[in-house]
Write an enzyme that holds these catalytic residues in place. Structure first.
Site, PDB file in Angstrom:
ATOM      1  N   SER A  71       0.826  -1.211   0.000  1.00  0.00           N
ATOM      2  CA  SER A  71       0.000   0.000   0.000  1.00  0.00           C
ATOM      3  C   SER A  71       0.856   1.256   0.000  1.00  0.00           C
ATOM      4  CB  SER A  71      -0.857  -0.030   1.269  1.00  0.00           C
ATOM      5  OG  SER A  71      -1.430   1.225   1.500  1.00  0.00           O
ATOM      6  N   TYR A 109      -1.190  -0.227  10.101  1.00  0.00           N
ATOM      7  CA  TYR A 109      -1.523  -0.839   8.804  1.00  0.00           C
ATOM      8  C   TYR A 109      -0.331  -0.735   7.840  1.00  0.00           C
ATOM      9  CZ  TYR A 109      -3.849  -1.319   4.257  1.00  0.00           C
ATOM     10  OH  TYR A 109      -4.196  -1.701   2.985  1.00  0.00           O
TER      11      TYR A 109
HETATM   12  P1  NAD Z   1     -11.484  -5.611   1.168  1.00  0.00           P
HETATM   13  O1  NAD Z   1     -11.634  -5.363   2.636  1.00  0.00           O
HETATM   14  O2  NAD Z   1     -12.644  -5.357   0.289  1.00  0.00           O
HETATM   15  O3  NAD Z   1     -10.982  -7.098   0.909  1.00  0.00           O
HETATM   16  C1  NAD Z   1     -10.200  -7.809   1.829  1.00  0.00           C
HETATM   17  C2  NAD Z   1     -10.862  -9.151   2.049  1.00  0.00           C
HETATM   18  O4  NAD Z   1     -10.063  -9.917   2.964  1.00  0.00           O
HETATM   19  C3  NAD Z   1     -12.262  -9.029   2.666  1.00  0.00           C
HETATM   20  O5  NAD Z   1     -13.227  -9.626   1.829  1.00  0.00           O
HETATM   21  C4  NAD Z   1     -12.127  -9.749   3.979  1.00  0.00           C
HETATM   22  O6  NAD Z   1     -13.291 -10.473   4.371  1.00  0.00           O
HETATM   23  C5  NAD Z   1     -10.957 -10.677   3.727  1.00  0.00           C
HETATM   24  N1  NAD Z   1     -10.382 -11.130   4.989  1.00  0.00           N
HETATM   25  C6  NAD Z   1     -10.142 -10.373   6.092  1.00  0.00           C
HETATM   26  N2  NAD Z   1      -9.706 -11.157   7.086  1.00  0.00           N
HETATM   27  C7  NAD Z   1      -9.650 -12.426   6.591  1.00  0.00           C
HETATM   28  C8  NAD Z   1      -9.286 -13.668   7.156  1.00  0.00           C
HETATM   29  N3  NAD Z   1      -8.884 -13.775   8.425  1.00  0.00           N
HETATM   30  N4  NAD Z   1      -9.340 -14.774   6.370  1.00  0.00           N
HETATM   31  C9  NAD Z   1      -9.776 -14.673   5.074  1.00  0.00           C
HETATM   32  N5  NAD Z   1     -10.145 -13.523   4.501  1.00  0.00           N
HETATM   33  C10 NAD Z   1     -10.077 -12.407   5.245  1.00  0.00           C
HETATM   34  O7  NAD Z   1     -10.214  -4.746   0.713  1.00  0.00           O
HETATM   35  P2  NAD Z   1      -9.643  -4.463  -0.749  1.00  0.00           P
HETATM   36  O8  NAD Z   1      -9.762  -3.006  -0.979  1.00  0.00           O
HETATM   37  O9  NAD Z   1     -10.216  -5.414  -1.731  1.00  0.00           O
HETATM   38  O10 NAD Z   1      -8.105  -4.773  -0.525  1.00  0.00           O
HETATM   39  C11 NAD Z   1      -7.474  -5.977  -0.987  1.00  0.00           C
HETATM   40  C12 NAD Z   1      -5.998  -5.931  -0.588  1.00  0.00           C
HETATM   41  O11 NAD Z   1      -5.383  -4.774  -1.163  1.00  0.00           O
HETATM   42  C13 NAD Z   1      -5.765  -5.828   0.919  1.00  0.00           C
HETATM   43  O12 NAD Z   1      -4.623  -6.571   1.267  1.00  0.00           O
HETATM   44  C14 NAD Z   1      -5.500  -4.350   1.130  1.00  0.00           C
HETATM   45  O13 NAD Z   1      -4.739  -4.124   2.298  1.00  0.00           O
HETATM   46  C15 NAD Z   1      -4.753  -4.008  -0.141  1.00  0.00           C
HETATM   47  N6  NAD Z   1      -4.842  -2.576  -0.473  1.00  0.00           N
HETATM   48  C16 NAD Z   1      -6.018  -2.033  -0.917  1.00  0.00           C
HETATM   49  C17 NAD Z   1      -6.064  -0.687  -1.232  1.00  0.00           C
HETATM   50  C18 NAD Z   1      -7.316  -0.029  -1.732  1.00  0.00           C
HETATM   51  O14 NAD Z   1      -7.280   1.149  -2.095  1.00  0.00           O
HETATM   52  N7  NAD Z   1      -8.457  -0.718  -1.801  1.00  0.00           N
HETATM   53  C19 NAD Z   1      -4.933   0.117  -1.075  1.00  0.00           C
HETATM   54  C20 NAD Z   1      -3.764  -0.471  -0.614  1.00  0.00           C
HETATM   55  C21 NAD Z   1      -3.711  -1.820  -0.343  1.00  0.00           C
END
Ligand code: NAD
Length: 330
Positions: free
Chosen positions: A118, A149
């Site tokens: 991120s 985070y």
């Molecule tokens: P999101 O919260 O929609 O998706 C993350 C998923 O992980 C969720 O569906 C959640 O239920 C699942 N999860 C959480 N704990 C879990 C567990 N113990 N076992 C199994 N599944 C579990 O978030 P996103 O925006 O789709 O992000 C996806 C990835 O990208 C993440 O790692 C996030 O940190 C990273 N990220 C996203 C962004 C953004 O702008 N959306 C930016 C930087 C990094």
């Protein structure tokens, strides 16, 4: 023998994961999705979807069996409101998920993994002004992320790097900058700024109350990348031979006030901005895409206006359904 690539997407019930599953299916992959929840707004297109808590080692072993590649997207995450007030839980849960997923993939002989890092890993001291210099990949050190985070993502970047060096596993590390789009969390406390603002403006429109609350003075700056570009970029990076961390985002920086104005224009309403105290994150942030262009010969193409129009339309439908007391679906 089939040469179809077998892929695991963890976090496949989430925003980026559910879009990535669709992208991988359209490219002809066999896909297993894993999450603790099913996708909330759409049916999964995965060939197999397993509900597993990936904090647990045994579940990670099950999830990573018999696949060639893993996109390890599962994480306990949310917008600023969530990540600025759940440090211990985020550090605990995401360390367990990342350590167990990567080690289980190694034990199961997975050849290639993608780790979603991120922009939150970048040091706070480089992001103290609104007219911030775009962040280059090498700016990550000396490290000083703002929140747990970001620290956790930085440690996992290093975990992936050392697994590559010590065990010869192909790893890819992508640093997302504010990904947004339809089918993402839009209410409930984990939503990120674009979705939250689309919801507030849709509520303003549908209830004829023009007041929209904005956390802080709204002059904080960010860049925003549409989900379709994100999943194209992720896949391109996975196919490339580049194994250092790479930014994936837009490099057009706007203030939150400007973002609000763009959404209000799309909604076709006049709003009144009400600035209220709230978590704002760093003062300014933008992506330097020089290396992204060099490595992939590509960068995100969908304009902020186009992405917001698609996102707003979907969120307005959700808000309308909620106001009418209907169950919310796609
Ligand atoms: P999101 O919260 O929609 O998706 C993350 C998923 O992980 C969720 O569906 C959640 O239920 C699942 N999860 C959480 N704990 C879990 C567990 N113990 N076992 C199994 N599944 C579990 O978030 P996103 O925006 O789709 O992000 C996806 C990835 O990208 C993440 O790692 C996030 O940190 C990273 N990220 C996203 C962004 C953004 O702008 N959306 C930016 C930087 C990094």
């Amino acid at each position: 023998m089939s040469t179809q690539t077998r892929v695991l997407v963890t976090g496949a019930g989430g925003f980026i994961g559910s879009h990535l599953v669709k992208q991988l299916k359209s490219l002809g992959c066999w896909v297993r999705g894993v999450d603790i929840k099913c996708p909330e707004y759409d049916d999964t297109e995965a060939d197999e979807f397993e509900l597993l808590d990936l904090r647990r080692w045994d579940n990670c072993l099950q999830a990573t069996r018999a696949v060639d590649e893993v996109y390890a997207l599962a994480a306990d995450m949310g917008g600023m409101g969530y990540i600025s007030s759940n440090h211990a839980q985020i550090l605990h849960n995401n360390n367990l998920i990342d350590i167990h997923t990567l080690e289980a993939a190694r034990v199961n002989g997975v050849k290639r993994l993608m780790y979603p890092s991120s922009a939150c890993i970048y040091p706070e001291y480089l992001q103290e002004a609104t007219d911030v210099k775009p962040l280059k990949e090498e700016d990550a050190y000396p490290a000083q992320p703002q929140d747990a985070y970001g620290w956790q993502k930085l440690i996992s970047e290093r975990l992936y790097m050392h697994y590559r060096e010590d065990f010869g596993i192909e790893t890819r590390i992508v640093r997302f900058h504010n990904i947004f789009g339809p089918l993402g969390t839009w209410y409930g406390g984990r939503e990120k700024a674009p979705a939250a603002l689309c919801r507030k403006i849709a509520e303003a429109k549908l209830t004829s109350n023009p007041e929209v609350e904005i956390w802080g003075d709204g002059e904080q700056t960010r860049s925003f990348c549409y989900i379709d570009d994100c999943v194209v970029g992720i896949h391109k990076l996975m196919q490339s031979d580049y194994d250092e961390p790479l930014n994936l985002g837009q490099d057009r920086m706007v203030t939150i006030n400007q973002l609000v104005d763009l959404i209000a224009d799309i909604a076709g309403i006049e709003i009144t901005k009400k600035h209220v105290p709230g978590p704002q994150g760093v003062r300014g942030r933008n992506s330097d895409n020089t290396r992204l262009r060099q490595v992939l010969g590509w960068e995100p193409e969908i304009s902020l206006e186009e992405g917001l129009a698609r996102t707003y339309t979907w969120i307005e439908e959700q808000v309308q359904a909620q106001l009418e007391g209907k169950s919310i679906a796609n």
